[in-house]
Design a protein around this motif. Structure first.
Motif: not given
Length: 212
Positions: A99-100, A142-144, A85-86, A106-107
């Motif tokens: 991207x989203x 969360x940071x990603x 995902x990153x 993918x998720x």
């Protein structure tokens, strides 16, 4: 009231030789089989050792308890999915909405393809979710997502971006769990991913234009 103790999920030691690496790999592969066959409630170190063809003593050289094995499996799943995902969310060659959409697809595919293991790990989560090591992985995710939101919504104030990050994460987590439990076909998963991706992109677009 006595504070709740966190389980120890860190490995007892790390393999340093090829033979040790193979042993750990065999233990983890056996753990997946036991978890998928027996479920979280019947998952024990003895069953894992038997499935791996090793002694319980050998297993304990690397994993102090069953929580450590389960967390290792969960951490590897987090690392695999999180890395994928990153790579999609941080891709500078694509606009944020694309991207989203790709990340959502993918998720959801990952949730569907590994449904049995993910379901078993979800059942086992109470055994390790309060451990500090688990919190580290959650914060990394969360940071990603926060970094992506800062790029996708550069003119939106920080409070609304945090709300958007929480909303997107909640939708993905809840819908992904639903996907893994329903045994959908690849076509059905992709159709749902497209719908959710469009919905989330529309939400972010409204935020960016000050309409949400």
């Amino acid at each position: 009231m006595k504070a709740r103790e966190n389980p120890v999920v860190a490995p007892r030691k790390h393999p340093r030789q090829t033979r040790s690496e193979h042993l750990v790999a065999a233990i983890l592969e056996a753990a997946v089989r036991v978890l998928e066959r027996e479920g979280a409630a019947r998952f024990t170190t003895a069953r894992v050792a038997e499935a791996a063809g090793v002694s319980v003593g050998s297993l304990y050289q690397y994993f102090p308890n069953k929580q450590a094995i389960l967390f290792r499996l969960q951490a590897e799943e987090w690392a695999h999915t999180g890395g994928q995902l990153h790579g999609l969310l941080a891709d500078p060659t694509r606009p944020p909405p694309e991207r989203l959409r790709l990340a959502v697809r993918a998720f959801f595919r990952s949730e569907c393809e590994e449904a049995a293991l993910r379901g078993a790990l979800a059942d086992a989560a109470p055994l390790y979710r309060d451990a500090p090591e688990a919190a580290v992985h959650r914060r990394a995710g969360q940071r990603q997502l926060s970094a992506f939101m800062a790029e996708a919504l550069p003119d939106v104030d920080a409070r609304k971006r945090r709300q958007a990050t929480d909303a997107v994460a909640t939708v993905l987590t809840a819908t992904g769990k639903n996907v893994s439990e329903q045994g959908r076909s690849r076509a059905s998963v992709d159709a749902l991913a497209n719908a959710v991706g469009e919905m989330l992109c529309g939400y972010l677009d409204r935020l960016a234009k000050g309409r949400a």
